[in-house]
Design an enzyme around this catalytic site. Structure first.
Site, short mmCIF file in Angstrom:
data_model
loop_
_atom_site.label_atom_id
_atom_site.label_comp_id
_atom_site.label_asym_id
_atom_site.label_seq_id
_atom_site.Cartn_x
_atom_site.Cartn_y
_atom_site.Cartn_z
N GLY A 1 0.78 -1.25 0.00
CA GLY A 1 0.00 0.00 0.00
C GLY A 1 0.80 1.28 0.00
O GLY A 1 0.31 2.32 0.46
N SER A 2 2.01 1.25 -0.56
CA SER A 2 2.78 2.50 -0.56
C SER A 2 2.18 3.53 -1.53
O SER A 2 2.26 4.74 -1.29
CB SER A 2 4.27 2.26 -0.85
N ASN A 3 1.57 3.07 -2.61
CA ASN A 3 0.89 4.02 -3.50
C ASN A 3 -0.38 4.58 -2.85
O ASN A 3 -0.72 5.75 -3.04
CB ASN A 3 0.57 3.35 -4.85
N MET B 1 -3.97 -6.58 -7.72
CA MET B 1 -3.48 -7.56 -8.69
C MET B 1 -4.59 -8.42 -9.28
O MET B 1 -4.49 -9.64 -9.31
CB MET B 1 -2.40 -8.43 -8.03
N ARG B 2 -5.68 -7.77 -9.69
CA ARG B 2 -6.78 -8.51 -10.29
C ARG B 2 -7.33 -7.77 -11.49
O ARG B 2 -7.32 -6.54 -11.51
CB ARG B 2 -7.94 -8.66 -9.30
N ILE C 1 -10.40 -6.41 -13.54
CA ILE C 1 -11.72 -5.93 -13.12
C ILE C 1 -12.77 -6.45 -14.11
O ILE C 1 -12.57 -6.35 -15.32
CB ILE C 1 -11.73 -4.37 -13.11
N ASN D 1 -5.24 2.89 -12.77
CA ASN D 1 -4.29 1.90 -12.25
C ASN D 1 -2.88 2.46 -12.39
O ASN D 1 -2.58 3.20 -13.32
CB ASN D 1 -4.41 0.61 -13.08
N HIS E 1 1.05 1.28 -12.94
CA HIS E 1 1.82 0.12 -13.41
C HIS E 1 3.31 0.49 -13.41
O HIS E 1 3.68 1.56 -13.90
CB HIS E 1 1.36 -0.28 -14.81
C1 GAR Z 1 3.55 -1.15 -7.32
O1 GAR Z 1 4.88 -1.21 -7.79
C2 GAR Z 1 2.58 -1.14 -8.47
O2 GAR Z 1 3.01 -0.40 -9.57
C3 GAR Z 1 2.50 -2.60 -8.80
O3 GAR Z 1 2.46 -3.23 -7.55
C4 GAR Z 1 3.19 -2.45 -6.61
C5 GAR Z 1 2.33 -2.20 -5.40
O4 GAR Z 1 3.05 -1.54 -4.41
N1 GAR Z 1 1.35 -2.90 -9.58
C6 GAR Z 1 1.36 -3.76 -10.60
O5 GAR Z 1 2.34 -4.41 -10.92
C7 GAR Z 1 0.04 -3.88 -11.33
N2 GAR Z 1 0.18 -4.62 -12.52
P1 GAR Z 1 2.32 -0.80 -3.23
O6 GAR Z 1 1.34 -1.83 -2.63
O7 GAR Z 1 3.40 -0.45 -2.27
O8 GAR Z 1 1.59 0.38 -3.79
#
Ligand code: GAR
Length: 207
Positions: free
Chosen positions: A12-14, A90-91, A93, A107, A109
């Site tokens: 969940g850093s984003n 990671m799903r 929709i 999203n 990426h």
């Molecule tokens: C992030 O690097 C995001 O870009 C990636 O998962 C990580 C989640 O980090 N998402 C994907 O690869 C989607 N295809 P976070 O939980 O710290 O935000």
């Protein structure tokens, strides 16, 4: 003030970058709900710490992906969400949820789409040997990371020696890019014309 719903599967850093953007006044909105599909997602703790309502929706409790998304749609609807942010969710929709929130689901990426879509974007970019990668925020459609691009940030990764280093180098740029896009959403409108997306901020009133 926009009402934001966040879907996350992991640390969940984003998600945190949106929390910080709101706290620091960049984003004019509030996070109405966090939904996770993992009971141990780190995002839950961040929500708790910040007084954000949160719900765990597990795939195993539903007979199909569509049923699971129907429940998510119900939760988002109950919270009157205007914008849905997939922050490490990671799903794929399902169409029903997509149709309900047309051009309102975004999203992040960790690669420059359309290169290296999917769940291992940073590893794939490293193994391919590209010198430059980055991150993309895009609208979500029915495909895997195929929706119209909203914003991208490009960085050199040729100094990275492992896929983990690539991921770590890109991550802070993800946070900044995500925060900027959500801030823009809160202050104006992204207009989608075919595959192209342009931004119109709110005009300042004359008086
Ligand atoms: C992030 O690097 C995001 O870009 C990636 O998962 C990580 C989640 O980090 N998402 C994907 O690869 C989607 N295809 P976070 O939980 O710290 O935000």
């Amino acid at each position: 003030m926009i009402r934001i719903g966040v879907l996350a599967s992991g640390r969940g850093s984003n998600f945190q970058s949106i929390i910080d953007g709101i706290k620091e006044g960049d984003i004019e909105g509030e996070i109405a709900i966090l939904v996770t599909d993992k009971a141990d997602a780190g995002a839950i703790e961040r929500a708790e710490k910040n007084g954000i309502p949160n719900k765990v929706v597990l795939r195993k409790n539903f007979e199909s992906r569509e049923h699971m998304d129907r429940e998510i749609r119900r939760i988002l609807g109950e919270k009157q969400v205007d914008l849905v942010v997939l922050a490490g969710y990671m799903r794929i929709i399902s169409p029903e949820l997509l149709e309900h929130y047309t051009n309102k689901i975004i999203n992040i990426h960790p690669a420059l789409l359309p290169s290296f879509p999917g769940t291992s974007g940073t590893k794939d970019a490293f193994e391919y040997g590209v010198k430059v990668s980055g991150c993309t925020v895009h609208f979500v459609d029915g495909g895997m990371d195929t929706g119209p691009v909203i914003e991208q940030t490009c960085i050199r990764i040729d100094d990275c020696k492992t896929p983990e280093e690539v991921a770590a180098k890109i991550l802070p740029f993800e946070h900044a890019t995500m925060r900027k896009v959500v801030a823009n959403f809160s202050k104006g409108e992204y207009i989608v014309e075919g595959r192209r997306v342009r931004y119109e901020g709110k005009k300042a009133s004359a008086d």
